[in-house]
Write a protein that holds these residues in place. Sequence first.
Motif, PDB file in Angstrom:
ATOM      1  N   PHE A 299       0.829  -1.206   0.000  1.00 31.92           N
ATOM      2  CA  PHE A 299       0.000   0.000   0.000  1.00 31.92           C
ATOM      3  C   PHE A 299       0.867   1.260   0.000  1.00 31.92           C
ATOM      4  O   PHE A 299       0.612   2.202  -0.757  1.00 31.92           O
ATOM      5  N   LEU A 300       1.894   1.286   0.838  1.00 34.22           N
ATOM      6  CA  LEU A 300       2.756   2.465   0.915  1.00 34.22           C
ATOM      7  C   LEU A 300       3.502   2.693  -0.386  1.00 34.22           C
ATOM      8  O   LEU A 300       3.621   3.832  -0.851  1.00 34.22           O
ATOM      9  N   MET A 301       4.016   1.622  -0.995  1.00 35.24           N
ATOM     10  CA  MET A 301       4.745   1.787  -2.246  1.00 35.24           C
ATOM     11  C   MET A 301       3.831   2.352  -3.332  1.00 35.24           C
ATOM     12  O   MET A 301       4.243   3.206  -4.120  1.00 35.24           O
ATOM     13  N   ASN A 302       2.588   1.907  -3.369  1.00 39.25           N
ATOM     14  CA  ASN A 302       1.636   2.427  -4.346  1.00 39.25           C
ATOM     15  C   ASN A 302       1.309   3.892  -4.055  1.00 39.25           C
ATOM     16  O   ASN A 302       1.212   4.715  -4.977  1.00 39.25           O
ATOM     17  N   ALA A 303       1.177   4.221  -2.764  1.00 36.98           N
ATOM     18  CA  ALA A 303       0.869   5.610  -2.387  1.00 36.98           C
ATOM     19  C   ALA A 303       2.014   6.543  -2.776  1.00 36.98           C
ATOM     20  O   ALA A 303       1.784   7.652  -3.283  1.00 36.98           O
ATOM     21  N   PHE A 304       3.249   6.115  -2.569  1.00 37.53           N
ATOM     22  CA  PHE A 304       4.400   6.937  -2.973  1.00 37.53           C
ATOM     23  C   PHE A 304       4.427   7.120  -4.482  1.00 37.53           C
ATOM     24  O   PHE A 304       4.745   8.199  -4.992  1.00 37.53           O
ATOM     25  N   HIS A 305       4.107   6.055  -5.204  1.00 33.01           N
ATOM     26  CA  HIS A 305       4.081   6.131  -6.667  1.00 33.01           C
ATOM     27  C   HIS A 305       3.047   7.160  -7.122  1.00 33.01           C
ATOM     28  O   HIS A 305       3.313   7.976  -8.021  1.00 33.01           O
ATOM     29  N   GLU A 306       1.874   7.125  -6.486  1.00 32.61           N
ATOM     30  CA  GLU A 306       0.802   8.039  -6.879  1.00 32.61           C
ATOM     31  C   GLU A 306       1.145   9.497  -6.589  1.00 32.61           C
ATOM     32  O   GLU A 306       0.749  10.396  -7.341  1.00 32.61           O
ATOM     33  N   MET A 307       1.871   9.745  -5.513  1.00 29.80           N
ATOM     34  CA  MET A 307       2.238  11.132  -5.204  1.00 29.80           C
ATOM     35  C   MET A 307       3.563  11.543  -5.844  1.00 29.80           C
ATOM     36  O   MET A 307       4.026  12.667  -5.682  1.00 29.80           O
ATOM     37  N   GLY A 308       4.198  10.598  -6.576  1.00 34.34           N
ATOM     38  CA  GLY A 308       5.438  10.913  -7.280  1.00 34.34           C
ATOM     39  C   GLY A 308       6.624  11.093  -6.372  1.00 34.34           C
ATOM     40  O   GLY A 308       7.573  11.814  -6.709  1.00 34.34           O
ATOM     41  N   PHE A 321      11.800   3.964   3.150  1.00 33.34           N
ATOM     42  CA  PHE A 321      12.819   5.011   3.291  1.00 33.34           C
ATOM     43  C   PHE A 321      12.748   5.952   2.090  1.00 33.34           C
ATOM     44  O   PHE A 321      13.652   5.976   1.249  1.00 33.34           O
ATOM     45  N   PRO A 322      11.661   6.717   1.992  1.00 33.33           N
ATOM     46  CA  PRO A 322      11.484   7.579   0.819  1.00 33.33           C
ATOM     47  C   PRO A 322      12.494   8.722   0.773  1.00 33.33           C
ATOM     48  O   PRO A 322      12.964   9.211   1.804  1.00 33.33           O
ATOM     49  N   CYS A 323      12.791   9.154  -0.441  1.00 35.84           N
ATOM     50  CA  CYS A 323      13.737  10.243  -0.692  1.00 35.84           C
ATOM     51  C   CYS A 323      12.979  11.562  -0.808  1.00 35.84           C
ATOM     52  O   CYS A 323      12.013  11.662  -1.555  1.00 35.84           O
ATOM     53  N   THR A 373      -4.741   7.283   6.428  1.00 34.56           N
ATOM     54  CA  THR A 373      -4.914   8.667   6.867  1.00 34.56           C
ATOM     55  C   THR A 373      -3.604   9.437   6.780  1.00 34.56           C
ATOM     56  O   THR A 373      -3.554  10.564   6.266  1.00 34.56           O
ATOM     57  N   ALA A 374      -2.534   8.822   7.274  1.00 34.96           N
ATOM     58  CA  ALA A 374      -1.234   9.491   7.281  1.00 34.96           C
ATOM     59  C   ALA A 374      -0.731   9.754   5.867  1.00 34.96           C
ATOM     60  O   ALA A 374      -0.195  10.837   5.575  1.00 34.96           O
ATOM     61  N   MET A 375      -0.914   8.801   4.967  1.00 35.71           N
ATOM     62  CA  MET A 375      -0.415   8.992   3.608  1.00 35.71           C
ATOM     63  C   MET A 375      -1.202  10.075   2.879  1.00 35.71           C
ATOM     64  O   MET A 375      -0.661  10.804   2.043  1.00 35.71           O
ATOM     65  N   GLY A 376      -2.483  10.212   3.204  1.00 33.25           N
ATOM     66  CA  GLY A 376      -3.252  11.319   2.641  1.00 33.25           C
ATOM     67  C   GLY A 376      -2.692  12.654   3.080  1.00 33.25           C
ATOM     68  O   GLY A 376      -2.578  13.599   2.282  1.00 33.25           O
ATOM     69  N   LYS A 377      -2.313  12.751   4.342  1.00 29.91           N
ATOM     70  CA  LYS A 377      -1.727  13.984   4.870  1.00 29.91           C
ATOM     71  C   LYS A 377      -0.347  14.247   4.259  1.00 29.91           C
ATOM     72  O   LYS A 377       0.001  15.389   3.946  1.00 29.91           O
ATOM     73  N   ILE A 378       0.447  13.187   4.091  1.00 27.90           N
ATOM     74  CA  ILE A 378       1.769  13.360   3.481  1.00 27.90           C
ATOM     75  C   ILE A 378       1.624  13.811   2.034  1.00 27.90           C
ATOM     76  O   ILE A 378       2.363  14.685   1.553  1.00 27.90           O
ATOM     77  N   ALA A 379       0.664  13.220   1.307  1.00 27.58           N
ATOM     78  CA  ALA A 379       0.431  13.621  -0.088  1.00 27.58           C
ATOM     79  C   ALA A 379       0.032  15.096  -0.160  1.00 27.58           C
ATOM     80  O   ALA A 379       0.499  15.837  -1.042  1.00 27.58           O
ATOM     81  N   LYS A 384       1.775  20.642  -1.358  1.00 33.01           N
ATOM     82  CA  LYS A 384       1.965  22.021  -0.903  1.00 33.01           C
ATOM     83  C   LYS A 384       3.415  22.464  -1.112  1.00 33.01           C
ATOM     84  O   LYS A 384       3.669  23.590  -1.566  1.00 33.01           O
ATOM     85  N   LEU A 385       4.366  21.586  -0.798  1.00 36.78           N
ATOM     86  CA  LEU A 385       5.774  21.934  -0.990  1.00 36.78           C
ATOM     87  C   LEU A 385       6.091  22.151  -2.472  1.00 36.78           C
ATOM     88  O   LEU A 385       6.852  23.062  -2.820  1.00 36.78           O
TER      89      LEU A 385
END
Length: 394
Positions: A299-308, A321-323, A373-379, A384-385
């Motif tokens: 799930f996390l790997m897919n979420a990172f992919h979706e947010m680039g 360990f995302p960059c 929930t957390a990944m939505g907030k991170i996205a 925003k950044l």
Amino acid sequence: MRNPLADKIVDIKPSGIRKFFDIVNEMEDAISLGVGEPDFDTPWHIRDEGIYSLEKGRTFYTSNAGLKELRKEISNYVERSQGVHYDEMHEVLVTVGGSEAIDLALRAMINPGEEVLIPQPSYVSYEPCAVLADAVPVIIELKEENEFRLTAQELRDAITDKTKILILPFPNNPTGAIMEKKDLEEIAEIIREKDIFVITDEIYAELSYKEKHVSIISLPGMRERTVYINGFSKAYAMTGWRLGYACAPAQIMEQMVKIHQFAIMCAPTTSQYAAVEALRNGDEDVAQMREAYNQRRRFLMNAFHEMGLQCFEPYGAFYVFPCIKEFGMTSDEFATRLLMEEKVAVVPGTAFGGCGEGFLRISYAYSLDSLKTAMGKIAHFVGKLREESKEKRD
């Protein structure tokens, strides 16, 4: 008054993990993805055995090395999982968590000034424990392009005539990296050639998602020059029971037990009885927890992919360990803003060594609902950044 403190202790920095953990404890509605602790309860049959041991009045000291039946079960586990036999009477020690085993191994093997090779990013205790043992820590910086594996060339380049020990921290905290058999074979060849020793920390051995975990002790000529460390905290969700173990050649183990004898006496008796049950009947529990972690990992790997957001795919432990280098911020700055603006706590990569700069450790030892929930907030924060960066360019 004279300074009452030891210089080498004062110079050791506190754990970088605790800073954000302490802040989030004081913050309402915050989500913490920062602590490497399973969200599962210890399986009931394991807890029940601990309770039964108390009801039966088994509240005495055990032998320094631990309950004989537990040492026998540890020996059986290592033999069935790695095909390597250890004599439970002379080559197995039950410790207060895996961290004590790391400390004991270093103190038993190091003379002042000898070098310990520590691949980083890695668990926060290795370098301080090396310093406490009067070793010289030598850091090997692992690279994302190598999936944070230790390469044979990196090892060879780091070895000097003062090198005594290589710490091998795989599956890895914080990166989730693993070493496959072919990687270990290349490493083992150099270790034998250079006549150095290994402390292999395999506390996440049961949490491997690509293939069955292979230990370096299973390779030719490596058992006799390796201290194998494992424990119950991660695989069996037994963090608070504080129980780990070490297996090593008798010559090394004799000295480790001696230090343990004077510093600790023995590991908690109740925990040891529970651990016997874990090793005898806990395989199904481990498999179920591993499958749940793997679902969260995907799930996390897919979420990172979706947010680039760039993140190499980890195959071990329960961390990603995302960059975050694209944002031109330090890991500490990113983690601080994320916590203050989105109420999500993660750990800066620099908590695990300087080469962790530009990365974050995110634990998925949390429920899938919390992760969503957390990944939505991170996205939202990442978006925003990127918008801020675009406005600056315009």
